[in-house]
Design a protein around this motif. Structure first.
Motif, PDB file in Angstrom:
ATOM      1  N   ILE A 175       0.840  -1.203   0.000  1.00 16.71           N
ATOM      2  CA  ILE A 175       0.000   0.000   0.000  1.00 16.71           C
ATOM      3  C   ILE A 175       0.874   1.251   0.000  1.00 16.71           C
ATOM      4  O   ILE A 175       0.640   2.202  -0.762  1.00 16.71           O
ATOM      5  N   GLY A 176       1.900   1.242   0.835  1.00 16.24           N
ATOM      6  CA  GLY A 176       2.791   2.391   0.882  1.00 16.24           C
ATOM      7  C   GLY A 176       3.520   2.631  -0.422  1.00 16.24           C
ATOM      8  O   GLY A 176       3.812   3.779  -0.785  1.00 16.24           O
ATOM      9  N   ALA A 177       3.805   1.553  -1.158  1.00 14.06           N
ATOM     10  CA  ALA A 177       4.567   1.690  -2.401  1.00 14.06           C
ATOM     11  C   ALA A 177       3.706   2.084  -3.589  1.00 14.06           C
ATOM     12  O   ALA A 177       4.149   2.850  -4.455  1.00 14.06           O
ATOM     13  N   TRP A 178       2.445   1.595  -3.666  1.00 15.69           N
ATOM     14  CA  TRP A 178       1.682   1.740  -4.906  1.00 15.69           C
ATOM     15  C   TRP A 178       0.455   2.648  -4.825  1.00 15.69           C
ATOM     16  O   TRP A 178       0.032   3.207  -5.837  1.00 15.69           O
ATOM     17  N   VAL A 179      -0.156   2.770  -3.675  1.00 12.05           N
ATOM     18  CA  VAL A 179      -1.364   3.590  -3.583  1.00 12.05           C
ATOM     19  C   VAL A 179      -0.991   5.072  -3.670  1.00 12.05           C
ATOM     20  O   VAL A 179       0.026   5.498  -3.107  1.00 12.05           O
ATOM     21  N   ARG A 180      -1.787   5.841  -4.384  1.00  8.90           N
ATOM     22  CA  ARG A 180      -1.586   7.281  -4.505  1.00  8.90           C
ATOM     23  C   ARG A 180      -2.806   8.022  -3.953  1.00  8.90           C
ATOM     24  O   ARG A 180      -3.940   7.621  -4.213  1.00  8.90           O
ATOM     25  N   ASP A 181      -2.558   9.090  -3.241  1.00 13.73           N
ATOM     26  CA  ASP A 181      -3.648   9.874  -2.656  1.00 13.73           C
ATOM     27  C   ASP A 181      -4.328  10.732  -3.723  1.00 13.73           C
ATOM     28  O   ASP A 181      -3.645  11.315  -4.575  1.00 13.73           O
ATOM     29  N   PRO A 182      -5.673  10.816  -3.703  1.00 11.77           N
ATOM     30  CA  PRO A 182      -6.359  11.731  -4.631  1.00 11.77           C
ATOM     31  C   PRO A 182      -5.959  13.175  -4.359  1.00 11.77           C
ATOM     32  O   PRO A 182      -5.694  13.553  -3.213  1.00 11.77           O
ATOM     33  N   GLU A 183      -5.926  13.974  -5.410  1.00 14.35           N
ATOM     34  CA  GLU A 183      -5.606  15.387  -5.242  1.00 14.35           C
ATOM     35  C   GLU A 183      -6.802  16.125  -4.649  1.00 14.35           C
ATOM     36  O   GLU A 183      -7.937  15.928  -5.063  1.00 14.35           O
ATOM     37  N   ALA A 184      -6.530  16.991  -3.687  1.00 13.61           N
ATOM     38  CA  ALA A 184      -7.590  17.807  -3.087  1.00 13.61           C
ATOM     39  C   ALA A 184      -7.906  18.969  -4.009  1.00 13.61           C
ATOM     40  O   ALA A 184      -6.996  19.606  -4.540  1.00 13.61           O
ATOM     41  N   PRO A 185      -9.186  19.239  -4.263  1.00 15.58           N
ATOM     42  CA  PRO A 185      -9.533  20.371  -5.127  1.00 15.58           C
ATOM     43  C   PRO A 185      -9.120  21.689  -4.497  1.00 15.58           C
ATOM     44  O   PRO A 185      -9.118  21.839  -3.280  1.00 15.58           O
TER      45      PRO A 185
END
Length: 391
Positions: A175-185
């Motif tokens: 999870i730490g390596a591949w998941v990306r956080d959505p950008e906040a508007p």
């Protein structure tokens, strides 16, 4: 995106496993550690209670820190550490502490996925995506049935839990390596959990959210094993096969619920109809508690199928969340859902013990099933006053 969701799905497989595996370990844990069904009921309740309480900080963390760090850190420390402690447990309270840690570790996994769905996909697809994640992740429910029983009989429950500790750590690193956080508007509005609690449109949904998952979670995750062993004389392997049937039914029900809002043009009435059928099956199981084993396994499967409305209820409430409170919104509803399951675990143990002492084991299980059905009907009556939501 596929890799990111796949690793989150693997994490959710672990979450589903850890909430259900105690049902098939009641015999070996009783033999090795001297714990009773009521002790396991308490330990299971601790998992659900901890998981539910964690939804408040998890919701804040999803909105402020993001799903990647939230899910990876908690799963690695809580899930991996809790499973490792369980593997070396020598007393009942060690299991209690281990289940608390595992509850902390599992608490952000599904909501991290739902947060990504809410922020990066069209609202109309939320129910289908949520049900798909829940359905595929529920493979963990299947692994916690016959495969776990087989592993416990062949390699021992300690070695099995030690292996799961390693798997939890590996998945958390993924999870730490591949998941990306959505950008906040840009210019996103501020808000708090109190803003959600002040929305009357959610008040008629929350009670059913608290109640709907509790019967199937309690039966599949805890009581099905002792029930089939005490009343029908099944051994660990046979209990594993029976719980596998219910687990498959729960997955099938979750996937079936997913697109039904678009088929019928309603979320409210899909949820209401399914849970009404689940309540009917609970009352029938109560009446047939000491009947044929095939019939009661089929009824348990039907309860799991019709009671799999969890993602649809979240989708119903999701239609009312402001975008900037999506993380706290889905975790708030998840807190109610898991909290209700935890309350069922805590309450069912003393109820079972009290009725057993007065009227015997058969009456105790019949009472449990009937109480689950009655409480579900109460939730449905309140839910009738809710407002439908469609995107």
């Amino acid at each position: 995106m596929r890799v990111r969701l796949a690793v989150l799905c693997l994490a959710y497989v672990l979450s589903q496993f850890f909430r259900a595996f105690l049902a098939v370990l009641s015999e070996p844990l009783g033999r090795d550690l001297g714990v009773t069904a009521e002790d396991l009921s308490f330990a299971s309740g601790l998992w659900f209670f901890t998981f539910a309480l964690m939804q408040l900080p998890v919701g804040w963390a999803l909105d402020r820190i993001g799903p990647r760090r939230t899910a990876s850190v908690l799963l690695g420390i809580g899930g991996g550490g809790g499973a490792a402690l369980f593997a070396v447990a020598t007393q009942g309270w060690h299991i209690d502490v281990a289940m608390v840690l595992i509850g902390i570790g599992c608490s952000p996994v599904l909501m991290a996925s739902y947060y990504i769905f809410a922020r990066q996909f069209p609202p109309a697809r939320f129910a289908t995506l949520a049900a798909l994640m829940l359905g595929v992740g529920s493979v963990g429910n299947l692994v916690a049935s016959y495969p776990m029983a087989f592993a416990a009989e062949t390699m021992g429950w300690r070695a099995s839990l030690a292996g799961l500790a390693g798997v939890s750590l590996i998945v958390s690193l993924g999870i730490g390596a591949w998941v990306r956080d959505p950008e906040a508007p840009e210019g996103e509005a501020k808000g708090s959990l109190a803003d959600l609690l002040r929305m009357p449109v959610l008040w008629a949904i929350m009670p059913l959210m608290f109640i709907a998952y509790a019967p199937s979670a309690a039966i599949r995750g805890l009581w099905m094993g002792p029930y089939l062993a005490d009343i029908h004389g099944l051994d660990t392997g046979q209990v594993g096969q029976a719980t596998l049937v219910m687990g498959i039914a729960m997955i099938a029900g979750t996937l079936a619920y997913g697109p039904l809002d678009r088929v019928f043009g309603s979320r409210k009435w899909v949820v209401f109809g399914g849970n009404l059928l689940a309540a009917g099956c609970l009352f029938l199981l109560a009446a047939m508690a000491e009947g044929g084993v095939a019939a009661v396994v089929v009824l348990c499967a039907a309860i799991g199928f019709f009671g799999a409305s969890f993602p649809m209820i979240i989708a119903h409430s999701r239609g009312f969340f402001p975008p900037h409170l999506a993380g706290r919104g889905v975790t708030l509803m998840n807190m109610f859902g898991i909290g209700g399951a935890g309350a069922a675990q805590f309450g069912s143990g003393p109820l079972h013990a009290a009725v057993t002492a007065q009227a015997g084991a058969g009456a105790a299980y019949a009472t449990l099933f009937a109480v689950f059905g009655a409480v579900l009907i109460l939730g449905l009556v309140i839910y009738l006053f809710s407002r439908d939501s469609m995107d």
